[in-house]
Design a protein around this motif. Structure first.
Motif, PDB file in Angstrom:
ATOM      1  N   VAL A 140       0.843  -1.199   0.000  1.00 14.18           N
ATOM      2  CA  VAL A 140       0.000   0.000   0.000  1.00 14.18           C
ATOM      3  C   VAL A 140       0.883   1.256   0.000  1.00 14.18           C
ATOM      4  CG1 VAL A 140      -1.663   1.348   1.345  1.00 14.18           C
ATOM      5  CG2 VAL A 140      -1.963  -1.125   1.087  1.00 14.18           C
ATOM      6  N   GLY A 192     -12.643 -14.618  -2.679  1.00 20.56           N
ATOM      7  CA  GLY A 192     -12.859 -13.245  -2.206  1.00 20.56           C
ATOM      8  C   GLY A 192     -11.549 -12.514  -1.975  1.00 20.56           C
ATOM      9  N   GLU A 193     -10.573 -13.220  -1.432  1.00 20.38           N
ATOM     10  CA  GLU A 193      -9.279 -12.600  -1.157  1.00 20.38           C
ATOM     11  C   GLU A 193      -8.537 -12.268  -2.454  1.00 20.38           C
ATOM     12  OE1 GLU A 193     -10.171 -11.997   2.143  1.00 20.38           O
ATOM     13  OE2 GLU A 193      -7.977 -12.008   2.366  1.00 20.38           O
ATOM     14  N   ALA A 213     -10.182  -9.247  -4.056  1.00 20.58           N
ATOM     15  CA  ALA A 213      -9.808  -8.012  -3.329  1.00 20.58           C
ATOM     16  C   ALA A 213      -8.361  -7.632  -3.629  1.00 20.58           C
ATOM     17  CB  ALA A 213     -10.000  -8.227  -1.827  1.00 20.58           C
ATOM     18  N   ARG A 224      -8.088  -6.170  -7.203  1.00 15.85           N
ATOM     19  CA  ARG A 224      -8.619  -4.817  -7.353  1.00 15.85           C
ATOM     20  C   ARG A 224      -7.568  -3.798  -6.903  1.00 15.85           C
ATOM     21  NH1 ARG A 224     -14.040  -1.568  -5.469  1.00 15.85           N
ATOM     22  NH2 ARG A 224     -13.611   0.162  -6.884  1.00 15.85           N
ATOM     23  N   ALA A 225      -6.899  -4.089  -5.799  1.00 18.69           N
ATOM     24  CA  ALA A 225      -5.869  -3.173  -5.300  1.00 18.69           C
ATOM     25  C   ALA A 225      -4.648  -3.193  -6.209  1.00 18.69           C
ATOM     26  CB  ALA A 225      -5.482  -3.570  -3.880  1.00 18.69           C
ATOM     27  N   SER A 234     -18.233   0.202  -2.335  1.00 18.76           N
ATOM     28  CA  SER A 234     -17.511  -1.025  -2.706  1.00 18.76           C
ATOM     29  C   SER A 234     -16.014  -0.951  -2.437  1.00 18.76           C
ATOM     30  CB  SER A 234     -17.740  -1.344  -4.183  1.00 18.76           C
ATOM     31  OG  SER A 234     -16.909  -0.530  -4.977  1.00 18.76           O
ATOM     32  N   GLY A 235     -15.489   0.239  -2.232  1.00 14.16           N
ATOM     33  CA  GLY A 235     -14.064   0.349  -1.924  1.00 14.16           C
ATOM     34  C   GLY A 235     -13.691  -0.477  -0.704  1.00 14.16           C
ATOM     35  N   ASP A 264     -14.742  -3.316  -0.016  1.00 12.64           N
ATOM     36  CA  ASP A 264     -14.667  -4.750  -0.323  1.00 12.64           C
ATOM     37  C   ASP A 264     -13.228  -5.214  -0.529  1.00 12.64           C
ATOM     38  OD1 ASP A 264     -17.386  -4.781  -0.194  1.00 12.64           O
ATOM     39  OD2 ASP A 264     -17.698  -4.775  -2.360  1.00 12.64           O
ATOM     40  N   SER A 265     -12.346  -4.264  -0.757  1.00  9.89           N
ATOM     41  CA  SER A 265     -10.915  -4.591  -0.879  1.00  9.89           C
ATOM     42  C   SER A 265     -10.155  -3.693   0.093  1.00  9.89           C
ATOM     43  CB  SER A 265     -10.425  -4.361  -2.316  1.00  9.89           C
ATOM     44  OG  SER A 265      -9.014  -4.403  -2.351  1.00  9.89           O
ATOM     45  N   LYS A 266      -9.693  -4.273   1.180  1.00 10.85           N
ATOM     46  CA  LYS A 266      -9.019  -3.461   2.211  1.00 10.85           C
ATOM     47  C   LYS A 266      -7.770  -2.753   1.655  1.00 10.85           C
ATOM     48  CE  LYS A 266     -11.763  -4.820   5.628  1.00 10.85           C
ATOM     49  NZ  LYS A 266     -12.695  -5.624   4.807  1.00 10.85           N
ATOM     50  N   PRO A 267      -6.930  -3.470   0.894  1.00  6.84           N
ATOM     51  CA  PRO A 267      -5.749  -2.759   0.390  1.00  6.84           C
ATOM     52  C   PRO A 267      -6.108  -1.646  -0.588  1.00  6.84           C
ATOM     53  CG  PRO A 267      -5.853  -5.007  -0.492  1.00  6.84           C
ATOM     54  CD  PRO A 267      -6.879  -4.906   0.589  1.00  6.84           C
ATOM     55  N   TYR A 268      -7.159  -1.858  -1.386  1.00 10.61           N
ATOM     56  CA  TYR A 268      -7.587  -0.796  -2.308  1.00 10.61           C
ATOM     57  C   TYR A 268      -8.070   0.409  -1.517  1.00 10.61           C
ATOM     58  CZ  TYR A 268     -10.565   1.756  -5.574  1.00 10.61           C
ATOM     59  OH  TYR A 268     -11.142   2.742  -6.318  1.00 10.61           O
ATOM     60  N   LEU A 283      -7.277   1.207   1.526  1.00 12.55           N
ATOM     61  CA  LEU A 283      -6.138   1.842   2.211  1.00 12.55           C
ATOM     62  C   LEU A 283      -5.381   2.776   1.265  1.00 12.55           C
ATOM     63  CD1 LEU A 283      -4.739  -1.046   4.435  1.00 12.55           C
ATOM     64  CD2 LEU A 283      -5.529   1.180   5.253  1.00 12.55           C
ATOM     65  N   GLU A 284      -5.296   2.384  -0.002  1.00  9.39           N
ATOM     66  CA  GLU A 284      -4.670   3.283  -0.994  1.00  9.39           C
ATOM     67  C   GLU A 284      -5.458   4.585  -1.087  1.00  9.39           C
ATOM     68  OE1 GLU A 284      -2.010   3.285  -2.837  1.00  9.39           O
ATOM     69  OE2 GLU A 284      -1.313   1.215  -2.895  1.00  9.39           O
ATOM     70  N   HIS A 336      -4.837   6.609   2.050  1.00 10.11           N
ATOM     71  CA  HIS A 336      -3.477   7.155   1.971  1.00 10.11           C
ATOM     72  C   HIS A 336      -3.460   8.358   1.025  1.00 10.11           C
ATOM     73  CE1 HIS A 336       0.895   7.171   1.678  1.00 10.11           C
ATOM     74  NE2 HIS A 336       0.809   7.023   0.367  1.00 10.11           N
ATOM     75  N   ALA A 388      -8.258  -9.557   3.354  1.00  9.17           N
ATOM     76  CA  ALA A 388      -8.155  -8.446   2.402  1.00  9.17           C
ATOM     77  C   ALA A 388      -9.516  -8.125   1.800  1.00  9.17           C
ATOM     78  CB  ALA A 388      -7.180  -8.793   1.292  1.00  9.17           C
ATOM     79  N   GLY A 389     -10.424  -9.076   1.856  1.00  7.22           N
ATOM     80  CA  GLY A 389     -11.705  -8.911   1.183  1.00  7.22           C
ATOM     81  C   GLY A 389     -12.834  -8.610   2.145  1.00  7.22           C
TER      82      GLY A 389
END
Lengths: 267, 313
Positions: A45, A93-94, A97, A100-101, B122-123, B125-129, B131-132, B135, B168-169
């Motif tokens: 991140v 799901g992981e 996710a 997407r990031a 929906s953001g 739904d992806s923790k790392p996304y 967090l970006e 940030h 992460a999800g």
């Protein structure tokens, strides 16, 4: 700088891989879903420069990835047959996710930006595309679902039809096509691929297609128009199949001027 | 007052039930679309996002009359599994899913106030996304890695010492620090991208941004994850507190930046640094309302009611 690659995230056997490999035998990297269960993927991140990918046994660092085309709209448990059945729901799901990031870190280097509905550009209902088209000042065709009877008959006929008479017969019939289109009105499918717009020379249609592509931040988009009183928007697809011309345009976008010697040799 | 408020979710859900009671008490026009009865709903809307009809068992609602939408839908498949007495056959289930898909599309298109639009929500739904995004909005976030590389995972642990692992999800996971036995199993990250985050000590805060209103509470708890502290037999105290003005302003800006009208923001204060861990777009605000005595249901009702008060006839 080390050699750079076009990374395509796609199911094994996706015809797009073959089309691109003909142009880029050495510089196409393909990652399938099973690759997401192999060592090498990384997303830090706040540090997109540290991203890495594992594609077909090859580890790619962020600076080696010229561009990314994601053909996977989502990761489902059914995709993960290589994992224990008990782990598939959670892992799907992981992975979704994570992707997407990971994709978002590549910004404009991803040709079809992931969003809330899909990893491969917006997977919207036809109505939402029409709404966007109308807001972008593009005339829209009426939907074909005014009558349940007509819609039902249309679906039956559409299912039986292999192709429809468009200017570009390489594109298969889409379920969101209008009745007018199906019944034989003149129709055209325009492909925005990188810096090029293929399938029409009509300046207005080029402008319309580019406007929609920009609105969804996509470098790759097919847009269908039908001729009623005037050209009208029918539907759009941010994850289209590619023929040779589309693939060449995508490669040119991905590599810019670097491409010229590579693709020219392959053509 | 013109128009009506539509609430969308599943009956029995505490925030929805609290909001329904609040709107009822205020005599604010509203309708409740219960997902348990989604198979009886019909939805028809025009490409302008304004005109159309939502038909429910007892009545039809003109979409143009809806001035505000509170969306807290559950996974409809799970709802239907739990209500299998109501929705037994597959065709009916498919029809309900198709109707709800239209509702999701309309929620993006309508000019009504939507709390919250699905695309913005929906953001999370992806923790790392997310967090970006956090940030990028200027908040400090804990160092976070998602990887399938055991070597990268080991290097991260070596660099940060204490590390937590979380989903992460969307799956809710109990956050806990990795222990020696976990470190020996880091090779397993190869099978699935795994989120590791540097452990940040400090005090947790939960901040609810509701329109322009802001309600903060401080959480006193020694557990790694305060949400499960009672189950772990650890003391937990949640008390209303005031944020420094600069942090409150940053929370408002973050909420706006993410396109949200309602947000539950998880912060941790370490010395003078405020870390942001997550922004929940669909917070269980009734839990904090009860724990800290804050009028959160009323604040959400205010937000929705003002939207229908202010809209032109």
């Amino acid at each position: 700088m080390s050699e750079r690659f076009l990374l395509v995230l796609a199911q094994a056997g996706d015809p797009a891989i073959q089309a691109l490999r003909q142009l880029l035998p050495q510089r196409l990297a393909h990652a399938g879903i099973a690759d997401l269960s192999s060592s090498g993927w990384r997303c830090v991140v706040g540090c997109p420069e540290l991203a890495t990918a594992a594609a077909g046994g090859r580890l790619l660092r962020a600076e080696q990835i010229a561009a990314v085309w994601c053909r996977l709209t989502t990761i489902t448990p059914q995709d993960l047959t290589h994992l224990h059945a008990d782990d598939r729901d959670f892992t799907a799901g992981e992975m979704h996710a994570f992707l997407r990031a990971w994709l978002s870190q590549f910004g404009e280097r991803v040709c079809n930006q992931p969003n809330s509905t899909s990893l491969a550009g917006p997977a919207w209902l036809p109505m939402r595309w029409r709404w966007l088209a109308a807001r972008s000042g593009i005339p829209t065709a009426a939907a074909a679902n005014k009558s349940l009877f007509v819609a039902s008959a249309f679906r039956r006929k559409a299912a039986a039809a292999e192709q429809i008479p468009t200017l570009h017969t390489s594109f298969r019939l889409k379920p969101e096509a209008t009745l007018d289109e199906f019944l034989g009105s003149e129709a055209v499918t325009v492909l925005v691929a990188g810096h090029q717009v293929l399938g029409t020379r009509d300046a207005r249609l080029i402008r319309y297609a580019l406007s929609l592509a920009r609105a969804v931040r996509s470098t790759l988009l097919t847009v269908r128009f039908v001729k009623q009183d005037d050209w009208r928007f029918v539907s759009a697809d941010p994850n289209p199949p590619l023929d040779g011309g589309g693939a060449a345009a995508l490669v040119e976008w991905a590599f810019g001027s670097q491409l010229q010697f590579a693709a020219a040799g392959a053509r | 007052m013109s128009g009506t408020i539509l609430l969308w979710g599943v009956s029995g859900d505490p925030p929805l039930m609290a909001l329904l009671a609040e709107l009822e008490a205020r005599a604010v026009p509203h309708h409740f679309l219960d997902q348990r009865w989604m198979h009886q709903a019909q939805f028809d809307f025009a490409a302008d996002g304004v005109n159309g009809t939502l038909s429910m068992a007892e009545h039809d609602i003109e979409l143009a009359d809806i001035g505000a939408l509170y969306a807290r839908p559950n996974d409809l498949r799970a709802v239907m599994r739990q209500s299998s007495d109501l929705v037994a056959d597959l065709d009916t289930q498919r029809s309900a899913l198709a109707t709800e898909r239209q509702l999701y599309a309309w929620a993006e298109m309508t000019p009504a106030l939507v709390v919250n639009r699905p695309s913005a929500a929906s953001g999370n739904d992806s923790k790392p996304y997310q967090l970006e995004q956090i940030h990028a909005a200027g908040f400090t976030v804990p160092p976070t890695l998602v990887t399938t590389s055991p070597q990268a995972a080991r290097e991260f642990v070596a660099q940060h010492g204490q590390v937590v692992c979380k989903s992460a999800g969307r799956t809710r996971s109990i956050v806990s620090r990795l222990e020696a036995a976990d470190l020996e199993r880091l090779d397993a990250v190869t099978h699935c991208p795994t989120l590791l985050q540097a452990y940040v000590p400090g005090h947790d805060w939960r901040v609810h941004c509701i329109g322009a209103a802001i309600h903060a509470c401080e959480i006193h708890c020694a557990a790694d994850d305060y949400r499960v502290a009672p189950e772990q037999g650890m003391p937990l105290e949640i008390a209303s507190a005031e944020l420094p003005k600069s942090v409150a302003a940053r929370c408002r800006a973050l909420t706006r930046c993410l396109g949200l009208e309602l947000a539950g923001i998880d912060l941790r204060r370490t010395g003078d640094t405020w870390f942001c861990f997550e922004v929940n777009p669909s917070p269980l605000f009734t839990y904090f309302e009860q724990a800290a005595g804050q009028p959160l249901t009323a604040a959400v009702a205010d937000l929705l009611s003002e939207a229908i008060c202010c809209r032109p006839n």
